[in-house]
Write a protein that holds these residues in place. Structure first.
Motif, PDB file in Angstrom:
ATOM      1  N   PHE A 106       0.824  -1.206   0.000  1.00 57.02           N
ATOM      2  CA  PHE A 106       0.000   0.000   0.000  1.00 57.02           C
ATOM      3  C   PHE A 106       0.858   1.256   0.000  1.00 57.02           C
ATOM      4  CE2 PHE A 106      -2.056   3.342   2.553  1.00 57.02           C
ATOM      5  CZ  PHE A 106      -3.190   3.566   1.790  1.00 57.02           C
ATOM      6  N   GLY A 107       0.427   2.264  -0.730  1.00 56.68           N
ATOM      7  CA  GLY A 107       1.066   3.577  -0.718  1.00 56.68           C
ATOM      8  C   GLY A 107       2.339   3.620  -1.533  1.00 56.68           C
ATOM      9  N   GLY A 108       3.019   4.737  -1.447  1.00 59.34           N
ATOM     10  CA  GLY A 108       4.283   4.899  -2.160  1.00 59.34           C
ATOM     11  C   GLY A 108       4.091   5.154  -3.634  1.00 59.34           C
ATOM     12  N   PHE A 109       5.231   5.298  -4.299  1.00 62.35           N
ATOM     13  CA  PHE A 109       5.230   5.528  -5.736  1.00 62.35           C
ATOM     14  C   PHE A 109       6.329   4.673  -6.337  1.00 62.35           C
ATOM     15  CE2 PHE A 109       6.709   7.900  -9.499  1.00 62.35           C
ATOM     16  CZ  PHE A 109       5.535   7.872 -10.219  1.00 62.35           C
ATOM     17  N   LEU A 110       5.968   3.796  -7.245  1.00 68.64           N
ATOM     18  CA  LEU A 110       6.911   2.873  -7.887  1.00 68.64           C
ATOM     19  C   LEU A 110       7.700   2.060  -6.856  1.00 68.64           C
ATOM     20  CD1 LEU A 110       8.249   5.177 -10.741  1.00 68.64           C
ATOM     21  CD2 LEU A 110       6.517   3.385 -10.912  1.00 68.64           C
ATOM     22  N   GLY A 111       7.024   1.643  -5.802  1.00 67.40           N
ATOM     23  CA  GLY A 111       7.648   0.805  -4.789  1.00 67.40           C
ATOM     24  C   GLY A 111       8.423   1.567  -3.730  1.00 67.40           C
ATOM     25  N   VAL A 112       8.575   2.887  -3.878  1.00 69.02           N
ATOM     26  CA  VAL A 112       9.297   3.689  -2.895  1.00 69.02           C
ATOM     27  C   VAL A 112       8.283   4.266  -1.909  1.00 69.02           C
ATOM     28  CG1 VAL A 112      10.780   5.701  -2.541  1.00 69.02           C
ATOM     29  CG2 VAL A 112      11.074   4.256  -4.562  1.00 69.02           C
ATOM     30  N   GLY A 113       8.525   4.029  -0.630  1.00 67.83           N
ATOM     31  CA  GLY A 113       7.633   4.547   0.396  1.00 67.83           C
ATOM     32  C   GLY A 113       6.414   3.686   0.637  1.00 67.83           C
TER      33      GLY A 113
END
Length: 173
Positions: A106-113
């Motif tokens: 859940f969340g993040g952008f492209l697996g970051v965060g």
């Protein structure tokens, strides 16, 4: 030196004659067919099928139609309002093998965060998942999922569920 070579050559000739004699004794005479073989003749041991006592029974086979079931790992998850909730990255089962929950990235952008959270299996709706592009619906809002604690393996699992749908996981002794 010639004496040793002659001794080696003689030994090789005697050994090859012995092997040829044994092979000839094992083969039936020329012209004798298997139809005329004695009735008590046993097939060679290498062709007898041996089944171990503890052999497992053959597995059962179930055929599931292509439109009847689909994999869920990697599927997009959306809220009822159409909000992106992430994707399913794991399925959580209890000790009896019953599916209890799904881990969602859940969340993040492209697996970051991003972080993994766990939602109750009964909070997921699989209405239309005919192909990989179809998403699964989660009966929770984005704000509810955002407030959920992060899932980490080998720690107690906090499962987020729709109102009233969760049952406590009983410890199996």
């Amino acid at each position: 030196m010639r004496g040793i070579a002659a001794l080696i050559l003689g030994t090789a000739v005697v050994a090859s004659l012995a092997v040829a004699t044994v092979r000839a004794a094992d083969e039936p005479p020329v012209g004798q067919s298997e139809a005329h073989a004695p009735a008590t003749a046993q097939p060679p041991a290498s062709t007898v099928a041996v089944t171990p006592k503890d052999a497992a029974p053959p597995p059962s086979v179930t055929i599931i139609g292509a439109s009847e079931a689909h994999g869920v790992l990697g599927r997009d998850v959306r809220s009822a309002a159409g909000e992106d909730m992430g994707r399913i990255v794991d399925v959580i089962v209890d000790r009896t093998g019953h599916v209890r929950a799904a881990a969602i990235d859940f969340g993040g952008f492209l697996g970051v965060g991003s972080r993994k959270i766990v939602v109750d299996w009964n909070a997921l709706r699989f209405g239309k998942i005919a192909n990989k592009k179809d998403s699964i619906t989660l009966e929770l809002t984005k704000a509810q999922v955002a407030a959920a604690p992060e899932y980490k393996e080998d720690t107690p699992i906090v499962v987020l569920g729709a109102s009233g749908s969760l049952q406590p996981l009983q410890a199996i002794q």
